[in-house]
Design an enzyme around this catalytic site. Structure first.
Site, PDB file in Angstrom:
ATOM      1  CB  SER A 165      -6.042 -47.735 -49.723  1.00  0.00           C
ATOM      2  OG  SER A 165      -5.560 -48.433 -50.843  1.00  0.00           O
TER       3      SER A 165
ATOM      4  CE  LYS B 172       2.401 -47.509 -54.010  1.00  0.00           C
ATOM      5  NZ  LYS B 172       1.154 -48.101 -53.593  1.00  0.00           N
TER       6      LYS B 172
ATOM      7  CD  GLU C  19      -7.468 -45.485 -55.025  1.00  0.00           C
ATOM      8  OE1 GLU C  19      -7.160 -44.376 -55.477  1.00  0.00           O
ATOM      9  OE2 GLU C  19      -6.753 -46.104 -54.223  1.00  0.00           O
TER      10      GLU C  19
HETATM   11  O1  KPL Z   1      -0.533 -49.133 -51.032  1.00  0.00           O
HETATM   12  C1  KPL Z   1      -1.108 -49.908 -50.293  1.00  0.00           C
HETATM   13  C2  KPL Z   1      -2.565 -49.684 -50.093  1.00  0.00           C
HETATM   14  O2  KPL Z   1      -3.128 -50.116 -49.105  1.00  0.00           O
HETATM   15  O3  KPL Z   1      -3.148 -49.023 -50.973  1.00  0.00           O
HETATM   16  C3  KPL Z   1      -0.376 -51.073 -49.658  1.00  0.00           C
HETATM   17  C4  KPL Z   1       1.046 -51.101 -50.169  1.00  0.00           C
HETATM   18  C5  KPL Z   1      -1.057 -52.362 -49.993  1.00  0.00           C
HETATM   19  C6  KPL Z   1      -0.229 -50.900 -48.179  1.00  0.00           C
HETATM   20  O4  KPL Z   1      -1.413 -51.072 -47.469  1.00  0.00           O
END
Ligand code: KPL
Length: 295
Positions: free
Chosen positions: A243, A172, A255
């Site tokens: 995000s 991930k 982040e």
């Molecule tokens: O987890 C995500 C995020 O934006 O933090 C993704 C998978 C890129 C989906 O927008």
């Protein structure tokens, strides 16, 4: 938003759910509403300010990774040895920090594909039920992850304890390392990356470095597969504002420290070059003042 969603889900299983407020909040109850398939349900949840010295049997943390130190530090005295802390957050590195602070706690980590967003302070909108995977690093933590997943399944949510949570979290992480910083730098939605030859080349290089770092950590990984996976997720979430882009647009810290900077740090520890992750970390840091250095 993810924390609020779980508050509703756990309430439906008969759990006593308490929200932990910011120190500035003096409210003893907080009304949350969840909109799911056009149906709105509201509930007044008790709010527990920090420093109340009441026990916390299971603490679920869904803050942004960089906010964990601020959220958790005032609660550390209220956590007893053997209490369970579940971290359901993007990025990596926070579990190590919690372990350093309190080696006597059990840490369960998780990843989720639930889609939920905050419409306003009290309203959450469930865009799509996803899957939540939990797991622990030690055999004891793995057993606890199974127990927690079993309890949470009673809510009807798709949640499962998996034996390879570390691998799943790195996979991930690779997706976030490939998509998030590029969308933030290019100010584009996830789906636009695929139409950008330079972005694709950078994504490929970021994934190759993540794969090499994972291998050095003893995990199976293939750079091409991580890249294909990131492209698939970018397509599936084409209309999303990532995000990280959302953070940049709102002037919030990103982040990046828990994504590409984490990869660069682990790579360095193994003596592996990670120049693309390093360079993109610098570029994203330049978009915003220094992140919380506590974690
Ligand atoms: O987890 C995500 C995020 O934006 O933090 C993704 C998978 C890129 C989906 O927008």
């Amino acid at each position: 938003a993810i924390g609020g969603l779980w508050a509703f889900r756990l309430l439906s299983t008969g759990c006593n759910v308490t929200l932990i407020g910011r120190s500035s909040s003096l409210e003893s109850m907080q009304r949350l509403c969840l909109v799911e398939a056009g149906q709105k349900t509201c509930h007044d949840f008790p709010v527990r300010p920090p420093h109340t010295h009441q026990p916390l049997p299971i603490l679920l943390i869904t803050t942004k990774a960089g906010d964990t130190a601020t959220a958790l530090t005032p609660l550390l005295d209220d956590l007893h040895p053997g209490n369970i802390v579940v971290l359901l957050q993007n990025g990596m590195g926070v579990d190590e920090w919690v372990k350093q602070q309190r080696p006597d706690l059990f840490i369960v980590t998780g990843i989720t594909t639930d889609g939920v967003f905050r419409e306003d302070r009290q309203t959450l909108v469930l865009a799509g039920n996803g899957k939540t995977l939990l797991g622990g690093e030690t055999p004891e933590e793995q057993q606890l992850a199974q127990r927690v997943a079993g309890q949470w399944q009673a809510s009807g949510a798709d949640v499962e304890a998996v034996p390879d949570i570390r691998l799943r979290r790195w996979q991930k992480l690779a997706i976030n390392c490939a998509i998030n910083p590029l969308t933030a730098l290019l100010r584009c939605r996830n789906g636009e990356l695929e139409h950008h030859a330079d972005a694709l080349a950078t994504m490929r290089s970021l994934c190759a470095e993540v794969a090499a770092t994972m291998q050095a950590e003893g995990l199976p990984a293939n750079g091409d597969e991580l890249f294909e996976n990131a492209c698939r997720v970018a397509r599936q979430t084409a209309a999303n504002t990532s995000s990280m882009l959302a953070d940049v647009m709102a002037g919030r810290p990103t982040e990046i420290e828990f994504m590409n900077a984490h990869v660069a740090r682990v790579a360095l520890r193994h003596g592996i070059p990670a120049p693309t992750n390093q360079a993109i970390t610098q570029a994203v840091r330049a978009l915003h003042p220094a992140p919380d250095p506590a974690v």
